[in-house]
Design a protein around this motif. Structure first.
Motif, PDB file in Angstrom:
ATOM      1  N   ILE A 127       0.836  -1.209   0.000  1.00 42.75           N
ATOM      2  CA  ILE A 127       0.000   0.000   0.000  1.00 42.75           C
ATOM      3  C   ILE A 127       0.866   1.253   0.000  1.00 42.75           C
ATOM      4  O   ILE A 127       0.626   2.200  -0.766  1.00 42.75           O
ATOM      5  N   LEU A 128       1.894   1.260   0.860  1.00 41.47           N
ATOM      6  CA  LEU A 128       2.771   2.425   0.937  1.00 41.47           C
ATOM      7  C   LEU A 128       3.513   2.633  -0.375  1.00 41.47           C
ATOM      8  O   LEU A 128       3.703   3.780  -0.816  1.00 41.47           O
ATOM      9  N   ALA A 129       3.927   1.543  -0.999  1.00 40.31           N
ATOM     10  CA  ALA A 129       4.596   1.655  -2.297  1.00 40.31           C
ATOM     11  C   ALA A 129       3.641   2.202  -3.352  1.00 40.31           C
ATOM     12  O   ALA A 129       4.039   2.989  -4.225  1.00 40.31           O
ATOM     13  N   GLU A 130       2.375   1.819  -3.259  1.00 37.73           N
ATOM     14  CA  GLU A 130       1.379   2.316  -4.212  1.00 37.73           C
ATOM     15  C   GLU A 130       1.155   3.821  -4.018  1.00 37.73           C
ATOM     16  O   GLU A 130       1.050   4.581  -4.980  1.00 37.73           O
ATOM     17  N   TYR A 131       1.103   4.249  -2.759  1.00 36.05           N
ATOM     18  CA  TYR A 131       1.011   5.687  -2.490  1.00 36.05           C
ATOM     19  C   TYR A 131       2.184   6.435  -3.113  1.00 36.05           C
ATOM     20  O   TYR A 131       2.008   7.487  -3.734  1.00 36.05           O
ATOM     21  N   ASP A 132       3.385   5.891  -2.928  1.00 37.61           N
ATOM     22  CA  ASP A 132       4.583   6.530  -3.481  1.00 37.61           C
ATOM     23  C   ASP A 132       4.484   6.636  -5.001  1.00 37.61           C
ATOM     24  O   ASP A 132       4.810   7.674  -5.589  1.00 37.61           O
ATOM     25  N   ARG A 133       4.053   5.550  -5.631  1.00 34.29           N
ATOM     26  CA  ARG A 133       3.951   5.538  -7.091  1.00 34.29           C
ATOM     27  C   ARG A 133       2.940   6.568  -7.573  1.00 34.29           C
ATOM     28  O   ARG A 133       3.187   7.311  -8.530  1.00 34.29           O
ATOM     29  N   LEU A 134       1.798   6.621  -6.895  1.00 31.02           N
ATOM     30  CA  LEU A 134       0.754   7.554  -7.316  1.00 31.02           C
ATOM     31  C   LEU A 134       1.182   9.003  -7.098  1.00 31.02           C
ATOM     32  O   LEU A 134       0.950   9.855  -7.959  1.00 31.02           O
ATOM     33  N   ARG A 135       1.790   9.297  -5.934  1.00 28.64           N
ATOM     34  CA  ARG A 135       2.229  10.672  -5.689  1.00 28.64           C
ATOM     35  C   ARG A 135       3.191  11.134  -6.769  1.00 28.64           C
ATOM     36  O   ARG A 135       3.156  12.287  -7.197  1.00 28.64           O
ATOM     37  N   GLU A 136       4.042  10.216  -7.204  1.00 27.09           N
ATOM     38  CA  GLU A 136       5.064  10.567  -8.174  1.00 27.09           C
ATOM     39  C   GLU A 136       4.510  10.670  -9.604  1.00 27.09           C
ATOM     40  O   GLU A 136       4.811  11.623 -10.327  1.00 27.09           O
ATOM     41  N   SER A 137       3.698   9.710 -10.021  1.00 25.27           N
ATOM     42  CA  SER A 137       3.310   9.633 -11.433  1.00 25.27           C
ATOM     43  C   SER A 137       1.847   9.933 -11.710  1.00 25.27           C
ATOM     44  O   SER A 137       1.484  10.267 -12.845  1.00 25.27           O
TER      45      SER A 137
ATOM     46  N   SER B  43      -3.918   9.129   4.996  1.00 30.89           N
ATOM     47  CA  SER B  43      -2.785   8.239   5.271  1.00 30.89           C
ATOM     48  C   SER B  43      -1.670   8.427   4.250  1.00 30.89           C
ATOM     49  O   SER B  43      -0.491   8.274   4.580  1.00 30.89           O
ATOM     50  N   ALA B  44      -2.018   8.773   3.019  1.00 30.29           N
ATOM     51  CA  ALA B  44      -0.999   9.073   2.003  1.00 30.29           C
ATOM     52  C   ALA B  44      -0.365  10.433   2.265  1.00 30.29           C
ATOM     53  O   ALA B  44       0.852  10.609   2.129  1.00 30.29           O
TER      54      ALA B  44
ATOM     55  N   PRO C   1       6.769  12.354   1.242  1.00 23.40           N
ATOM     56  CA  PRO C   1       8.157  12.755   1.503  1.00 23.40           C
ATOM     57  C   PRO C   1       8.441  14.215   1.192  1.00 23.40           C
ATOM     58  O   PRO C   1       9.461  14.751   1.647  1.00 23.40           O
ATOM     59  N   ALA C   2       7.553  14.867   0.445  1.00 25.89           N
ATOM     60  CA  ALA C   2       7.728  16.292   0.179  1.00 25.89           C
ATOM     61  C   ALA C   2       7.471  17.122   1.435  1.00 25.89           C
ATOM     62  O   ALA C   2       7.892  18.276   1.526  1.00 25.89           O
ATOM     63  N   ILE C   3       6.795  16.522   2.406  1.00 22.24           N
ATOM     64  CA  ILE C   3       6.444  17.223   3.648  1.00 22.24           C
ATOM     65  C   ILE C   3       7.214  16.655   4.837  1.00 22.24           C
ATOM     66  O   ILE C   3       7.728  17.390   5.679  1.00 22.24           O
ATOM     67  N   PHE C   4       7.277  15.332   4.921  1.00 28.36           N
ATOM     68  CA  PHE C   4       7.882  14.680   6.081  1.00 28.36           C
ATOM     69  C   PHE C   4       9.146  13.914   5.665  1.00 28.36           C
ATOM     70  O   PHE C   4       9.077  12.979   4.868  1.00 28.36           O
ATOM     71  N   ASP C   5      10.289  14.316   6.204  1.00 26.96           N
ATOM     72  CA  ASP C   5      11.534  13.596   5.944  1.00 26.96           C
ATOM     73  C   ASP C   5      11.430  12.161   6.468  1.00 26.96           C
ATOM     74  O   ASP C   5      10.831  11.921   7.529  1.00 26.96           O
ATOM     75  N   GLU C   6      11.994  11.222   5.727  1.00 21.43           N
ATOM     76  CA  GLU C   6      11.939   9.804   6.102  1.00 21.43           C
ATOM     77  C   GLU C   6      10.521   9.458   6.594  1.00 21.43           C
ATOM     78  O   GLU C   6      10.314   9.068   7.746  1.00 21.43           O
ATOM     79  N   PRO C   7       9.540   9.589   5.728  1.00 21.02           N
ATOM     80  CA  PRO C   7       8.141   9.514   6.143  1.00 21.02           C
ATOM     81  C   PRO C   7       7.700   8.184   6.734  1.00 21.02           C
ATOM     82  O   PRO C   7       6.724   8.145   7.494  1.00 21.02           O
TER      83      PRO C   7
END
Length: 370
Positions: free
Chosen positions: A36-46, A327-328, A333-339
């Motif tokens: 789920i966290l990886a999916e959030y990362d992918r969506l935020r980016e792309s 939750s996303a 990571p644009a807001i929280f370092d090492e989220p």
């Protein structure tokens, strides 16, 4: 993957079945969380504005700034059409969650009145006793399920004390709310109605009693609600008064078991942090803020737009739900370092959105933090 409309980005659908969660091993659950966290990362980016055909079709926001902007703009992003996904299978709307201003305001004012610091301090004394009593059996036997045997029962006592219910209500509320949540997750309209009716019976009984025996409006939510008036000076409608108390019963029962479970799971793996908090309880409030950021119990709430709105090139039309994925946002990571890492006393922890933002921020936030 969910099916999508042409030109819209897909996102993975998270299965919510209670049976699946019970059957899943810790390793599998950990893998699902990572996915789920990886999916959030992918969506935020792309694809920060994604669309899925699930739940009848809805949009999903994953970037902090987009989610915060939508949460604060309650004139454009309204709650009266769809406020949660999946929605109540019967299509019911209860204040204040499913109302927009100005209709929303008197209900929110009434509830806020009963959660001032002085009242929270008074509630703390009784709630500490309940916490100790519920934990004692687990401590004596050296094991137990912290979510069902402690957190769900404790949440029922929090509701009972806040709403000034009779003591026999707490165990009944814990069992009924749990059954209602399970039926809702399954989209079982018949059983959802069955258990919801029992919750409505509790709400009606409280309101009936307060009409006969009014209490201090700063100490009692039902009495506070009875004092409020609409913008036209009329008393609030009976159906909405009951609905507001009924909603107050439920929302305080869903999040605590999830949140407390997440906290205890984390502390079981981080013995150093556990010991640090034992030795210096003054650090606990800061730790709670970081836990809420990491383990937001409500992944997100939904809105619809009051007018056609464009977000990052995507046209959102009225009536189509758009989910503000808190939750996303809390792992952006644009807001929280090492989220994905627990960091005590984050310098910008006040920016976490576990309690939402704007008019519909969590009304029970003071109780939740307590």
């Amino acid at each position: 993957m969910a099916t999508t409309e042409t030109g819209a980005c897909p996102f993975a659908t998270v299965r919510d079945s209670s049976e699946e969660r019970i059957e899943a091993s810790k390793a599998v659950v950990s893998d699902i969380v990572d996915e789920i966290l990886a999916e959030y990362d992918r969506l935020r980016e792309s694809c920060p504005v994604a669309y899925t055909s699930h739940y009848g079709g809805c949009w999903l926001l994953t970037r902090y700034e987009d989610i915060k902007a939508a949460a604060l703009d309650s004139d454009t992003f309204i709650s009266s059409v769809r406020a949660v996904l999946p929605s109540d299978p019967r299509g019911l709307r209860r204040p204040p969650l499913n109302f927009d201003a100005p209709a929303h305001t008197p209900y929110r004012t009434a509830l806020d009145r009963t959660l001032k610091p002085a009242r929270i301090n008074r509630l703390a004394v009784a709630l500490e006793r309940h916490a100790e009593a519920l934990l004692l059996p687990l401590l004596r036997k050296g094991q137990g399920d912290v979510c069902t045997e402690f957190a769900a029962q404790f949440a029922a006592w929090v509701e009972t004390e806040w709403l000034n219910l009779t003591p026999d209500t707490a165990p009944r509320l814990a069992a009924t709310a749990s059954a209602w949540v399970d039926a809702w997750r399954r989209m079982d309209g018949e059983r959802t109605t069955q258990f919801s009716t029992q919750l409505y019976d509790i709400a009606r009984a409280v309101l009936t009693d307060r009409r006969k025996n009014p209490r201090d409006p700063e100490e009692d939510p039902a009495s506070s609600l009875l004092l409020e008036r609409t913008k036209d000076g009329e008393p609030l409608e009976e159906i909405h008064l009951v609905g507001c108390i009924r909603q107050s019963l439920v929302v305080g029962m869903v999040a605590p078991p999830l949140m407390i479970g997440g906290i205890c799971n984390h502390l079981s793996k981080d013995q150093e942090l556990q010991q640090q908090l034992r030795e210096d309880p003054g650090l606990i409030p800061a730790a709670i803020e970081e836990f809420v950021r990491l383990f937001s119990p409500y992944r997100g709430f939904s809105r619809t737009v009051s007018k056609e709105t464009v977000i990052r090139g995507h046209t959102i039309k009225p009536g189509v739900p758009i989910t503000l994925t808190y939750s996303a946002a809390n792992r952006d990571p644009a807001i929280f370092d090492e989220p994905n890492r627990f960091i005590l006393n984050r310098p910008n922890i006040a920016m976490q959105m576990g309690f939402g933002r704007g008019r519909h921020r969590c009304v029970g936030q003071p109780l939740a933090k307590l």
